[in-house]
Design an enzyme around this catalytic site. Structure first.
Site, PDB file in Angstrom:
ATOM      1  N   ASN A 189      -5.361  -5.910  12.835  1.00  0.00           N
ATOM      2  CA  ASN A 189      -3.955  -5.969  12.426  1.00  0.00           C
ATOM      3  C   ASN A 189      -3.171  -7.056  13.164  1.00  0.00           C
ATOM      4  O   ASN A 189      -2.220  -7.616  12.609  1.00  0.00           O
ATOM      5  CB  ASN A 189      -3.304  -4.587  12.568  1.00  0.00           C
ATOM      6  CG  ASN A 189      -3.729  -3.657  11.437  1.00  0.00           C
ATOM      7  OD1 ASN A 189      -4.326  -4.113  10.451  1.00  0.00           O
ATOM      8  ND2 ASN A 189      -3.428  -2.381  11.556  1.00  0.00           N
ATOM      9  N   ASN A 211       0.266  -0.345  12.623  1.00  0.00           N
ATOM     10  CA  ASN A 211      -0.267   0.179  13.894  1.00  0.00           C
ATOM     11  C   ASN A 211      -1.318  -0.732  14.517  1.00  0.00           C
ATOM     12  O   ASN A 211      -1.967  -1.486  13.796  1.00  0.00           O
ATOM     13  CB  ASN A 211      -0.902   1.548  13.630  1.00  0.00           C
ATOM     14  CG  ASN A 211       0.117   2.658  13.731  1.00  0.00           C
ATOM     15  OD1 ASN A 211       0.957   2.661  14.613  1.00  0.00           O
ATOM     16  ND2 ASN A 211       0.031   3.614  12.812  1.00  0.00           N
ATOM     17  N   ARG A 233       9.255  14.612  12.820  1.00  0.00           N
ATOM     18  CA  ARG A 233       8.197  15.631  12.879  1.00  0.00           C
ATOM     19  C   ARG A 233       8.610  16.750  13.827  1.00  0.00           C
ATOM     20  O   ARG A 233       8.493  17.943  13.502  1.00  0.00           O
ATOM     21  CB  ARG A 233       6.879  14.988  13.330  1.00  0.00           C
ATOM     22  CG  ARG A 233       6.288  14.116  12.239  1.00  0.00           C
ATOM     23  CD  ARG A 233       4.953  13.528  12.630  1.00  0.00           C
ATOM     24  NE  ARG A 233       4.377  12.822  11.477  1.00  0.00           N
ATOM     25  CZ  ARG A 233       3.723  11.669  11.537  1.00  0.00           C
ATOM     26  NH1 ARG A 233       3.522  11.082  12.709  1.00  0.00           N
ATOM     27  NH2 ARG A 233       3.253  11.115  10.440  1.00  0.00           N
ATOM     28  N   GLY A 247       0.836  -1.209   0.000  1.00  0.00           N
ATOM     29  CA  GLY A 247       0.000   0.000   0.000  1.00  0.00           C
ATOM     30  C   GLY A 247       0.863   1.248   0.000  1.00  0.00           C
ATOM     31  O   GLY A 247       1.999   1.235  -0.483  1.00  0.00           O
ATOM     32  N   ARG A 260      -5.124   5.010  16.545  1.00  0.00           N
ATOM     33  CA  ARG A 260      -4.323   3.883  16.053  1.00  0.00           C
ATOM     34  C   ARG A 260      -4.745   2.595  16.761  1.00  0.00           C
ATOM     35  O   ARG A 260      -4.733   1.517  16.174  1.00  0.00           O
ATOM     36  CB  ARG A 260      -2.836   4.135  16.316  1.00  0.00           C
ATOM     37  CG  ARG A 260      -2.246   5.314  15.551  1.00  0.00           C
ATOM     38  CD  ARG A 260      -0.780   5.473  15.903  1.00  0.00           C
ATOM     39  NE  ARG A 260      -0.126   6.593  15.242  1.00  0.00           N
ATOM     40  CZ  ARG A 260      -0.017   7.810  15.772  1.00  0.00           C
ATOM     41  NH1 ARG A 260      -0.556   8.088  16.941  1.00  0.00           N
ATOM     42  NH2 ARG A 260       0.618   8.758  15.107  1.00  0.00           N
ATOM     43  N   LEU A 300       5.990  -1.667  10.987  1.00  0.00           N
ATOM     44  CA  LEU A 300       5.408  -0.326  10.909  1.00  0.00           C
ATOM     45  C   LEU A 300       3.929  -0.335  11.308  1.00  0.00           C
ATOM     46  O   LEU A 300       3.398   0.635  11.834  1.00  0.00           O
ATOM     47  CB  LEU A 300       5.533   0.228   9.486  1.00  0.00           C
ATOM     48  CG  LEU A 300       5.091   1.685   9.342  1.00  0.00           C
ATOM     49  CD1 LEU A 300       6.207   2.627   9.810  1.00  0.00           C
ATOM     50  CD2 LEU A 300       4.681   2.036   7.924  1.00  0.00           C
ATOM     51  N   HIS A 333       3.890   4.980  20.402  1.00  0.00           N
ATOM     52  CA  HIS A 333       3.538   5.798  19.239  1.00  0.00           C
ATOM     53  C   HIS A 333       2.066   6.198  19.338  1.00  0.00           C
ATOM     54  O   HIS A 333       1.224   5.759  18.578  1.00  0.00           O
ATOM     55  CB  HIS A 333       3.810   4.978  17.974  1.00  0.00           C
ATOM     56  CG  HIS A 333       3.652   5.745  16.702  1.00  0.00           C
ATOM     57  ND1 HIS A 333       4.276   6.944  16.474  1.00  0.00           N
ATOM     58  CD2 HIS A 333       2.955   5.461  15.571  1.00  0.00           C
ATOM     59  CE1 HIS A 333       3.962   7.369  15.258  1.00  0.00           C
ATOM     60  NE2 HIS A 333       3.148   6.485  14.692  1.00  0.00           N
ATOM     61  N   ASP A 367       8.562  10.213  14.640  1.00  0.00           N
ATOM     62  CA  ASP A 367       8.091  11.220  15.599  1.00  0.00           C
ATOM     63  C   ASP A 367       9.170  12.294  15.806  1.00  0.00           C
ATOM     64  O   ASP A 367       8.873  13.489  15.896  1.00  0.00           O
ATOM     65  CB  ASP A 367       7.719  10.552  16.926  1.00  0.00           C
ATOM     66  CG  ASP A 367       6.571   9.555  16.758  1.00  0.00           C
ATOM     67  OD1 ASP A 367       5.712   9.808  15.895  1.00  0.00           O
ATOM     68  OD2 ASP A 367       6.543   8.538  17.462  1.00  0.00           O
TER      69      ASP A 367
HETATM   70  N1  NAI Z   1       4.449   3.131  12.892  1.00  0.00           N
HETATM   71  C1  NAI Z   1       4.296   4.208  12.181  1.00  0.00           C
HETATM   72  O1  NAI Z   1       4.962   5.210  12.403  1.00  0.00           O
HETATM   73  C2  NAI Z   1       3.308   4.250  11.065  1.00  0.00           C
HETATM   74  C3  NAI Z   1       2.434   3.212  10.904  1.00  0.00           C
HETATM   75  N2  NAI Z   1       1.563   3.179   9.845  1.00  0.00           N
HETATM   76  C4  NAI Z   1       0.702   2.005   9.729  1.00  0.00           C
HETATM   77  O2  NAI Z   1       1.167   1.202   8.651  1.00  0.00           O
HETATM   78  C5  NAI Z   1       0.086   0.398   8.157  1.00  0.00           C
HETATM   79  C6  NAI Z   1       0.023   0.493   6.639  1.00  0.00           C
HETATM   80  O3  NAI Z   1      -0.322   1.791   6.243  1.00  0.00           O
HETATM   81  P1  NAI Z   1      -0.557   2.124   4.687  1.00  0.00           P
HETATM   82  O4  NAI Z   1       0.533   1.523   3.891  1.00  0.00           O
HETATM   83  O5  NAI Z   1      -0.831   3.567   4.581  1.00  0.00           O
HETATM   84  O6  NAI Z   1      -1.894   1.304   4.422  1.00  0.00           O
HETATM   85  P2  NAI Z   1      -2.470   0.806   3.002  1.00  0.00           P
HETATM   86  O7  NAI Z   1      -3.900   0.470   3.222  1.00  0.00           O
HETATM   87  O8  NAI Z   1      -2.120   1.768   1.934  1.00  0.00           O
HETATM   88  O9  NAI Z   1      -1.647  -0.537   2.719  1.00  0.00           O
HETATM   89  C7  NAI Z   1      -1.753  -1.683   3.486  1.00  0.00           C
HETATM   90  C8  NAI Z   1      -1.541  -2.864   2.558  1.00  0.00           C
HETATM   91  O10 NAI Z   1      -1.495  -4.053   3.357  1.00  0.00           O
HETATM   92  C9  NAI Z   1      -2.063  -5.073   2.554  1.00  0.00           C
HETATM   93  N3  NAI Z   1      -2.426  -6.235   3.364  1.00  0.00           N
HETATM   94  C10 NAI Z   1      -3.507  -6.419   4.160  1.00  0.00           C
HETATM   95  N4  NAI Z   1      -3.475  -7.655   4.696  1.00  0.00           N
HETATM   96  C11 NAI Z   1      -2.339  -8.247   4.242  1.00  0.00           C
HETATM   97  C12 NAI Z   1      -1.753  -9.517   4.430  1.00  0.00           C
HETATM   98  N5  NAI Z   1      -2.329 -10.443   5.208  1.00  0.00           N
HETATM   99  N6  NAI Z   1      -0.598  -9.797   3.794  1.00  0.00           N
HETATM  100  C13 NAI Z   1       0.003  -8.881   3.000  1.00  0.00           C
HETATM  101  N7  NAI Z   1      -0.513  -7.650   2.786  1.00  0.00           N
HETATM  102  C14 NAI Z   1      -1.666  -7.350   3.393  1.00  0.00           C
HETATM  103  C15 NAI Z   1      -3.265  -4.394   1.908  1.00  0.00           C
HETATM  104  O11 NAI Z   1      -3.750  -5.148   0.798  1.00  0.00           O
HETATM  105  C16 NAI Z   1      -2.661  -3.053   1.525  1.00  0.00           C
HETATM  106  O12 NAI Z   1      -2.095  -3.086   0.223  1.00  0.00           O
HETATM  107  C17 NAI Z   1      -1.165   0.915   8.886  1.00  0.00           C
HETATM  108  O13 NAI Z   1      -1.462   0.049   9.979  1.00  0.00           O
HETATM  109  C18 NAI Z   1      -0.740   2.277   9.399  1.00  0.00           C
HETATM  110  O14 NAI Z   1      -1.470   2.683  10.526  1.00  0.00           O
HETATM  111  C19 NAI Z   1       1.556   4.159   8.894  1.00  0.00           C
HETATM  112  C20 NAI Z   1       2.406   5.230   9.017  1.00  0.00           C
HETATM  113  C21 NAI Z   1       3.327   5.387  10.126  1.00  0.00           C
HETATM  114  O1  OAA Z   2      -1.257   8.371  12.313  1.00  0.00           O
HETATM  115  C1  OAA Z   2      -1.350   7.248  11.790  1.00  0.00           C
HETATM  116  O2  OAA Z   2      -2.351   6.525  11.866  1.00  0.00           O
HETATM  117  C2  OAA Z   2      -0.162   6.740  11.030  1.00  0.00           C
HETATM  118  C3  OAA Z   2       1.012   6.941  11.888  1.00  0.00           C
HETATM  119  O3  OAA Z   2       1.268   6.171  12.799  1.00  0.00           O
HETATM  120  C4  OAA Z   2       1.709   8.219  11.798  1.00  0.00           C
HETATM  121  O4  OAA Z   2       1.645   8.888  10.760  1.00  0.00           O
HETATM  122  O5  OAA Z   2       2.343   8.591  12.798  1.00  0.00           O
END
Ligand code: NAI
Ligand code: OAA
Length: 312
Positions: free
Chosen positions: A100, A125, A156, A14, A93, A123, A180, A153
């Protein structure tokens, strides 16, 4: 034996996964395998091919493939997990936890089946709890399972401080500890611009406002995007952590690490300052905290524990 390029797999193609794949390839950190569910196989292949076609233009050497078959991840040096759902406006989150957690368990089984000695950076959440889930499911040593939050963080925080002072982001350093979530702990006392403590350069009111904006930084982007969450800065953060491990850089970076007594916590994954290198988390750096800082960290750790308690 011939020297081989590193191999990095990114689970979830994604917004964050695809952007991370491209950034890592652009930095030539290794060959990249982008993995998603079978329903997403063609779009995943399409994204990978599109990225590969950028390589002659930008002049980077890396193979990039898209797949739904974990066999293609075999012998990955490093695996990044971004699979799962992201929050929408109005959600926290923590609302993502049970959906998840199931995804973490299933992808982790596949990852370690094909790469039993790999390093995993999580990554997805709520990331502190999801890193814990991946650790338990994987059976890997704690130093090989790492979560990403603090690099983002802190980035930012550094962005907002550089804007406030009209200085280069390069000269601003900071440290954000804890989970986070909205009660993460930006440590002002350990933050500087060109070596000068921020408290000497910015008024308390303005610093408080920057801390508050940092804590809500993810939510600010969620509100603006309307249909998903941040991905450029998260991907940049994952890329710097991957680079530190793959190039054995021993960078001092905040990571979500498994704690066994450090900072007074045990059996929890929480954001702390670490040394990241070829062995994964090589050290956890324990800073002296004031009473107020420790109280803030306790509050943040309690929030993470509350999420761990609802894990099924
Ligand atoms: N820790 C951090 O600082 C951050 C965490 N995140 C988290 O990262 C995660 C992903 O965010 P995005 O990429 O924006 O979401 P997104 O929705 O664009 O992509 C997620 C992808 O995971 C795939 N997916 C779902 N189940 C799966 C499985 N069993 N096996 C393989 N792929 C699978 C989906 O088909 C999708 O393509 C979210 O939980 C978001 O909250 C996002 C930004 C920062
Ligand atoms: O805010 C969210 O859901 C994604 C994330 O963890 C971030 O951007 O810090």
């Amino acid at each position: 034996m011939a020297i081989k390029r590193s191999k990095v797999s990114v689970i979830g193609s994604g917004f964050t996964g695809a952007t991370t794949a491209l950034m890592m390839a652009q930095k030539e950190l290794g060959d990249v395998v982008l993995v998603d569910i079978p329903d997403m196989e063609d779009p995943t292949k399409g994204k990978a091919l599109d990225m590969l076609e950028a390589s002659p233009v930008q002049g980077f050497d890396a193979s990039i493939i898209g797949t739904a078959n974990y066999e293609d991840t075999k012998d990955s040096d490093l695996v990044i997990i971004t699979a799962g759902i992201a929050r929408k406006p109005g959600m926290s989150r923590d609302d993502l936890v049970n959906t998840n957690a199931k995804i973490m368990k299933s992808v982790t089984k596949e990852i370690v089946n094909y790469s039993p000695d790999t390093y995993i950076v999580v990554l997805t959440n709520p990331v502190d709890a999801m890193t814990y889930t991946v650790f338990k499911e994987s059976g890997l040593p704690k130093e090989r399972v790492i979560g990403q939050s603090g690099v983002l963080d802190t980035a930012r925080f550094r962005t907002f401080v550089a804007q406030e002072l009209n200085l280069s982001v390069k000269d601003v350093t900071g440290f954000v500890l804890g989970g986070h979530g909205d009660d993460m702990v930006p440590l002002i006392r350990y933050s500087y611009a060109g070596g000068i403590p921020l408290e000497k350069l910015i008024s308390k009111d303005r610093l408080d406002a920057i801390v508050e904006r940092t804590r809500k930084g993810g939510g600010e982007i969620v509100g603006l995007l309307g249909n998903g969450s941040a991905y450029y800065a998260p991907a940049a953060s994952l890329t710097v952590m991957a680079e530190a491990i793959l190039k054995d850089q021993r960078r001092v970076l905040p990571s979500i690490a498994y704690l066994e007594g450090e900072y007074g916590y045990s059996d929890i994954y929480l954001g702390v300052p670490t040394v990241l290198g070829g062995k994964g988390i090589e050290e956890i750096i324990e800073l002296d905290l004031t009473e107020d800082e420790k109280a803030a960290l306790d509050k943040s750790a309690d929030s993470v524990k509350n999420v761990l308690n609802v894990l099924e």
